[in-house]
Design an enzyme around this catalytic site. Structure first.
Site, PDB file in Angstrom:
ATOM      1  N   CYS A   2       0.795  -1.145   0.057  1.00 26.23           N
ATOM      2  CA  CYS A   2       0.004   0.142  -0.030  1.00 26.23           C
ATOM      3  C   CYS A   2       0.807   1.324  -0.003  1.00 26.23           C
ATOM      4  O   CYS A   2       2.238   1.133   0.200  1.00 26.23           O
ATOM      5  CB  CYS A   2      -0.795  -0.063   1.270  1.00 26.23           C
ATOM      6  SG  CYS A   2      -1.825  -1.506   1.579  1.00 26.23           S
ATOM      7  N   ARG A  27       1.635   1.788  -6.044  1.00 27.99           N
ATOM      8  CA  ARG A  27       1.607   0.653  -4.966  1.00 27.99           C
ATOM      9  C   ARG A  27       0.424  -0.138  -4.767  1.00 27.99           C
ATOM     10  O   ARG A  27       0.709  -1.023  -3.724  1.00 27.99           O
ATOM     11  CB  ARG A  27       2.182   1.510  -3.633  1.00 27.99           C
ATOM     12  CG  ARG A  27       3.669   1.958  -3.906  1.00 27.99           C
ATOM     13  CD  ARG A  27       3.675   2.623  -2.675  1.00 27.99           C
ATOM     14  NE  ARG A  27       4.217   1.772  -1.696  1.00 27.99           N
ATOM     15  CZ  ARG A  27       5.349   1.489  -1.587  1.00 27.99           C
ATOM     16  NH1 ARG A  27       6.572   2.021  -1.983  1.00 27.99           N
ATOM     17  NH2 ARG A  27       5.700   0.726  -0.427  1.00 27.99           N
ATOM     18  N   TRP A  70      -3.421  -1.828  -1.609  1.00 29.92           N
ATOM     19  CA  TRP A  70      -3.495  -3.090  -2.355  1.00 29.92           C
ATOM     20  C   TRP A  70      -4.012  -4.037  -1.363  1.00 29.92           C
ATOM     21  O   TRP A  70      -3.191  -4.283  -0.293  1.00 29.92           O
ATOM     22  CB  TRP A  70      -1.977  -3.481  -2.646  1.00 29.92           C
ATOM     23  CG  TRP A  70      -1.975  -4.608  -3.472  1.00 29.92           C
ATOM     24  CD1 TRP A  70      -2.161  -4.783  -4.827  1.00 29.92           C
ATOM     25  CD2 TRP A  70      -1.573  -5.729  -3.106  1.00 29.92           C
ATOM     26  NE1 TRP A  70      -1.855  -5.891  -5.248  1.00 29.92           N
ATOM     27  CE2 TRP A  70      -1.321  -6.729  -4.124  1.00 29.92           C
ATOM     28  CE3 TRP A  70      -1.330  -6.518  -1.903  1.00 29.92           C
ATOM     29  CZ2 TRP A  70      -0.978  -8.164  -4.214  1.00 29.92           C
ATOM     30  CZ3 TRP A  70      -0.736  -7.811  -1.731  1.00 29.92           C
ATOM     31  CH2 TRP A  70      -0.694  -8.502  -2.951  1.00 29.92           C
ATOM     32  N   ASN A  96       0.891   0.320   6.027  1.00 32.33           N
ATOM     33  CA  ASN A  96       1.128  -0.529   4.952  1.00 32.33           C
ATOM     34  C   ASN A  96       1.899  -1.734   5.466  1.00 32.33           C
ATOM     35  O   ASN A  96       2.828  -1.402   6.386  1.00 32.33           O
ATOM     36  CB  ASN A  96       2.185   0.413   4.190  1.00 32.33           C
ATOM     37  CG  ASN A  96       2.910  -0.348   3.193  1.00 32.33           C
ATOM     38  OD1 ASN A  96       2.467  -1.481   2.516  1.00 32.33           O
ATOM     39  ND2 ASN A  96       4.087  -0.021   2.683  1.00 32.33           N
ATOM     40  N   GLY A  97       1.608  -2.795   5.261  1.00 29.95           N
ATOM     41  CA  GLY A  97       2.339  -4.054   5.720  1.00 29.95           C
ATOM     42  C   GLY A  97       1.281  -4.986   6.201  1.00 29.95           C
ATOM     43  O   GLY A  97       0.047  -4.849   5.876  1.00 29.95           O
ATOM     44  N   GLU A 449      10.651 -12.993 -20.048  1.00 26.91           N
ATOM     45  CA  GLU A 449      10.304 -11.771 -19.825  1.00 26.91           C
ATOM     46  C   GLU A 449       9.389 -11.357 -20.448  1.00 26.91           C
ATOM     47  O   GLU A 449       8.506 -10.341 -20.098  1.00 26.91           O
ATOM     48  CB  GLU A 449      11.703 -10.786 -19.726  1.00 26.91           C
ATOM     49  CG  GLU A 449      11.743  -9.458 -19.529  1.00 26.91           C
ATOM     50  CD  GLU A 449      10.824  -9.064 -18.524  1.00 26.91           C
ATOM     51  OE1 GLU A 449      10.538  -9.378 -17.357  1.00 26.91           O
ATOM     52  OE2 GLU A 449      10.731  -7.730 -18.559  1.00 26.91           O
ATOM     53  N   LYS A 453       5.687  -9.963 -19.339  1.00 28.41           N
ATOM     54  CA  LYS A 453       4.936  -8.539 -19.587  1.00 28.41           C
ATOM     55  C   LYS A 453       3.624  -8.630 -20.298  1.00 28.41           C
ATOM     56  O   LYS A 453       2.742  -7.753 -19.935  1.00 28.41           O
ATOM     57  CB  LYS A 453       5.829  -7.552 -20.828  1.00 28.41           C
ATOM     58  CG  LYS A 453       7.360  -7.517 -20.313  1.00 28.41           C
ATOM     59  CD  LYS A 453       7.419  -6.029 -19.529  1.00 28.41           C
ATOM     60  CE  LYS A 453       7.258  -6.398 -17.852  1.00 28.41           C
ATOM     61  NZ  LYS A 453       8.503  -6.831 -17.579  1.00 28.41           N
ATOM     62  N   GLU A 456       1.032  -9.556 -17.546  1.00 27.94           N
ATOM     63  CA  GLU A 456       0.624  -8.594 -16.517  1.00 27.94           C
ATOM     64  C   GLU A 456       0.000  -7.515 -16.768  1.00 27.94           C
ATOM     65  O   GLU A 456      -0.882  -6.868 -16.237  1.00 27.94           O
ATOM     66  CB  GLU A 456       2.013  -8.138 -15.580  1.00 27.94           C
ATOM     67  CG  GLU A 456       3.039  -7.488 -16.274  1.00 27.94           C
ATOM     68  CD  GLU A 456       4.231  -6.980 -15.289  1.00 27.94           C
ATOM     69  OE1 GLU A 456       4.030  -6.793 -14.255  1.00 27.94           O
ATOM     70  OE2 GLU A 456       5.385  -7.013 -15.772  1.00 27.94           O
ATOM     71  N   HIS A 472       9.068 -31.528 -25.850  1.00 29.90           N
ATOM     72  CA  HIS A 472       8.756 -32.404 -24.477  1.00 29.90           C
ATOM     73  C   HIS A 472       7.464 -31.980 -23.759  1.00 29.90           C
ATOM     74  O   HIS A 472       7.161 -32.408 -22.806  1.00 29.90           O
ATOM     75  CB  HIS A 472       9.853 -32.104 -23.517  1.00 29.90           C
ATOM     76  CG  HIS A 472      11.191 -32.378 -24.069  1.00 29.90           C
ATOM     77  ND1 HIS A 472      11.406 -33.850 -24.285  1.00 29.90           N
ATOM     78  CD2 HIS A 472      12.363 -31.601 -24.511  1.00 29.90           C
ATOM     79  CE1 HIS A 472      12.717 -33.842 -24.788  1.00 29.90           C
ATOM     80  NE2 HIS A 472      13.247 -32.639 -25.083  1.00 29.90           N
ATOM     81  N   LYS A 571       3.560  -2.075  -7.568  1.00 32.57           N
ATOM     82  CA  LYS A 571       4.899  -1.954  -8.132  1.00 32.57           C
ATOM     83  C   LYS A 571       5.986  -2.502  -7.086  1.00 32.57           C
ATOM     84  O   LYS A 571       6.841  -3.294  -7.320  1.00 32.57           O
ATOM     85  CB  LYS A 571       5.185  -0.475  -8.170  1.00 32.57           C
ATOM     86  CG  LYS A 571       6.658  -0.172  -8.582  1.00 32.57           C
ATOM     87  CD  LYS A 571       6.831  -0.418 -10.120  1.00 32.57           C
ATOM     88  CE  LYS A 571       8.072   0.031 -10.663  1.00 32.57           C
ATOM     89  NZ  LYS A 571       8.438  -1.082 -11.721  1.00 32.57           N
TER      90      LYS A 571
HETATM   91  O1  M6R Z   1      11.176  -4.112  -7.239  1.00 33.84           O
HETATM   92  P1  M6R Z   1      11.933  -5.619  -7.608  1.00 33.84           P
HETATM   93  O2  M6R Z   1      12.780  -5.637  -8.709  1.00 33.84           O
HETATM   94  O3  M6R Z   1      12.329  -6.482  -6.470  1.00 33.84           O
HETATM   95  O4  M6R Z   1      10.445  -6.353  -8.076  1.00 33.84           O
HETATM   96  C1  M6R Z   1      10.558  -7.647  -8.415  1.00 33.84           C
HETATM   97  C2  M6R Z   1       9.312  -7.847  -9.163  1.00 33.84           C
HETATM   98  O5  M6R Z   1       8.231  -7.872  -8.305  1.00 33.84           O
HETATM   99  C3  M6R Z   1       8.876  -7.248 -10.507  1.00 33.84           C
HETATM  100  O6  M6R Z   1       9.953  -7.312 -11.284  1.00 33.84           O
HETATM  101  C4  M6R Z   1       7.692  -7.504 -11.279  1.00 33.84           C
HETATM  102  O7  M6R Z   1       7.766  -8.914 -11.386  1.00 33.84           O
HETATM  103  C5  M6R Z   1       7.360  -6.640 -12.269  1.00 33.84           C
HETATM  104  N1  M6R Z   1       5.984  -6.308 -12.317  1.00 33.84           N
HETATM  105  C6  M6R Z   1       7.655  -7.278 -13.661  1.00 33.84           C
HETATM  106  O8  M6R Z   1       7.324  -6.197 -14.775  1.00 33.84           O
END
Ligand code: M6R
Length: 576
Positions: A2, A27, A70, A96-97, A449, A453, A456, A472, A571
């Site tokens: 959050c 966040r 969040w 937050n937490g 990767e 992308k 998400e 496989h 994030k």
């Molecule tokens: O802040 P960080 O690099 O530790 O975050 C790791 C992941 O949460 C972050 O890379 C996440 O997978 C992204 N949303 C990917 O785009």
């Protein structure tokens, strides 16, 4: 996960807090709320959904706290939105937490007559405060934190008091100082519009913020000297500057990021026998590219562990290993826990972190800061590119070889001109429900990767495999309905990947190939080809990342998705 913010100064607090919440919204965006104090009364407005839902009204007062959520405990509903008030409506908190012992505390408070209004873990904090308050707010907070287990950063506002008290254990907190007005927030982006003078708050610290300044103490109430730092970000970095989304802006910032990252001066001691990389999500895929790179160039063994697995699997490592934690935010709970575990067991830790003075950055033995600048889009793009360039620098430095940059800035710039082609491809492919991504060797992590992308931000299911693994199992998924995005530059495994593309075509699968400029052969078998400038084999991941980012971006845009704030995500993942 959050975002929290507190303000006190001369201005009306509500619009200041609202603007801060908008910057913190990446966040979490399940609900938002603001509480101000004015003439001895607390005023509260909170709503399910986005921060913009708070814009219809304003609240009086020059002091207040605010939250964007969040959800962890309790659904995204009005009743679960922060701030929370105690029964006497004298105290208000934002948190937050996660309070791990909240059920036990809730039971205790219920027996004492407290009626809870939400399903959250956070609400216990405000009722504990009311219980422990005997005329001194700071004392009440100290007694409250003694009862809490879990991770938290929370801010407290009391009607009639011209102060905000905050406490931190495990979730980020930063104070912003600007003369007669001061701030406290989850991160710098919320304050940067007003000030660059900040104090990063450590764990087990209590902060009292007034208009005159800040007092810092430990959880025993012993005063501590604050250390004021100057942030090197500016407000432009926190704005879209004409781009439709932060993600697109950040993709287009990548040539600059490569240039800045190439200037990094590394001094590395090669006094370890194995490098063990711990990271999550995109950062872990950068780590995987690093494994291929460092093993190939520096001939040093590298292992990559997903941080959330590492911490719970009784990992084997020795004092001869160097643990490298890669993280954009420097706040990811699992990566932080992996670092703490490694340190407890006597291993040396190195951080590759983007956010200066973030928690992981402060806890590792050594630190390399990546040079991506402020990344706001939830989907990581330029931070990934910065991590890759830094890993190239590490690989060459460990091998004792010169790494000049190989014209990479220009090649990255050139690759961005693929934007309009990717926009057209998005219109062609956006309606598919499933995608396969394949790549071999150093480009396999890029397949992971690219698929991440797409998942998400466009909510399309995508799976990534090493191209050689198709036969496989995943080949069974290939049909006209499931396109394959194949990363197949002219490298040492070109022929092998080319054969895998043929296997897909033989089963009526559509293929979008990411290939090397001038490769006419691949054009003959693929439905669409995205051409990358020709580079040395090890540098293809850096270029291939760009069309994969743009493909996901434009598909999500055609579908009308909320690109910078994808559903269910945030994030900085500061919870387990
Ligand atoms: O802040 P960080 O690099 O530790 O975050 C790791 C992941 O949460 C972050 O890379 C996440 O997978 C992204 N949303 C990917 O785009």
């Amino acid at each position: 996960m959050c975002g929290i913010i507190g303000y006190l100064g001369q201005k009306e607090a509500y619009p200041v807090l609202l603007a801060g919440l908008e910057r913190l919204e990446y966040r979490g965006y399940d609900s938002a709320g603001i509480c101000t104090a004015h003439h001895g009364t607390l005023h509260l407005h909170k709503k399910k959904g986005r921060v913009e839902n708070l814009k219809s009204i304003t609240l009086p007062g020059t002091i207040g706290i605010a939250h964007t959520r969040w959800s962890t405990h309790g659904s995204p509903a009005d009743k679960n939105a922060h701030p929370f008030l105690d029964q006497s409506k004298q105290f208000s908190i934002v948190h937050n937490g996660i309070i791990e012992n909240y059920l036990e505390l809730k039971e205790e408070l219920r027996k004492e007559g407290v009626a809870f209004t939400s399903d959250t873990d956070s609400e216990v904090i405000v009722h504990l405060l009311a219980k422990y308050y005997h005329g001194n707010l700071q004392e009440a907070v100290l007694n409250t934190v003694k009862r809490l287990m879990g991770a938290y950063a929370f801010c407290v506002l009391k009607s009639g008091n011209q102060e905000i008290i905050a406490a931190r254990n495990g979730s980020p907190l930063v104070v912003g100082l600007n003369g007669g007005e001061n701030f406290i927030a989850s991160d710098v982006s919320a304050l940067i519009e007003h000030t660059r003078r900040v104090i990063y708050v450590d764990d087990f610290r209590l902060v009292k913020v007034t208009r005159q300044g800040v007092e810092l103490s430990d959880f025993q109430g012993r005063p501590l000297p604050p250390s004021i730092k100057e942030v090197n970000w500016n407000i432009e970095q926190a704005q879209k500057q004409g781009y439709k989304h932060f993600m697109l802006k950040e993709i287009f910032e990548q040539p600059q990021v490569v240039e800045d990252s190439l200037r990094l001066n590394l001094s590395l001691r090669k006094d370890f026998s194995r490098l063990l990389i711990v990271a999550c999500g995109t950062a872990s895929y950068a780590g995987l590219v690093g494994k291929y790179l460092i093993e190939k160039i520096a001939k040093i063994p590298v292992a990559v562990e997903i941080a959330s697995e590492f911490r719970y699997k009784e990992p084997l490592f020795s004092r001869d290993d160097l643990i490298l934690a890669i993280s954009q935010s420097g706040e990811t709970a699992d990566t932080l826990a992996a670092v703490r575990l490694a340190r407890q067991q006597g291993a040396k830790t190195l951080g590759m972190i983007n956010v200066v003075d973030s928690t992981i950055a402060r806890e590792v033995d050594d630190i390399i800061y990546t040079r991506a600048g402020l990344e706001i889009g939830v989907a990581s793009t330029k931070a990934f590119i910065a991590q890759l360039v830094t890993l190239y620098k590490i690989a060459y430095a460990l091998a004792g070889q010169e790494f000049s940059g190989e014209g990479l800035v220009e090649k990255v710039q050139q690759t961005l001109s693929l934007n309009s082609q990717l926009k057209d491809l998005a219109k062609k492919y956006f309606a598919y429900q499933n995608f396969l991504y394949i790549g071999r060797n150093i480009n396999y992590p890029l397949a992971l990767e690219g698929a991440l992308k797409l998942k998400e931000i466009s909510y399309i299911h995508a799976e990534a495999y090493p191209a050689g693994e198709l036969k496989h199992g995943p080949l069974a998924l290939v049909s006209e309905e499931t396109p394959t995005l194949a990363i197949c530059p002219q490298d040492s495994v070109y022929e092998k990947t080319f054969s895998n593309i043929q296997e897909v075509k033989a089963r009526n699968g559509k293929v979008i190939a990411v290939a090397t400029q001038g490769d006419e052969r691949i054009k003959g078998i693929s439905d669409d080809v995205i051409y990358l400038p020709s580079v040395k084999e090890v540098f293809y991941p850096l270029l291939a990342a760009i069309p994969l980012q743009l493909f996901a971006y434009h598909i999500a845009d055609v579908k009308g998705c909320d690109i910078d704030r994808p559903r269910n995500l945030a994030k900085a993942v500061t919870v387990e």
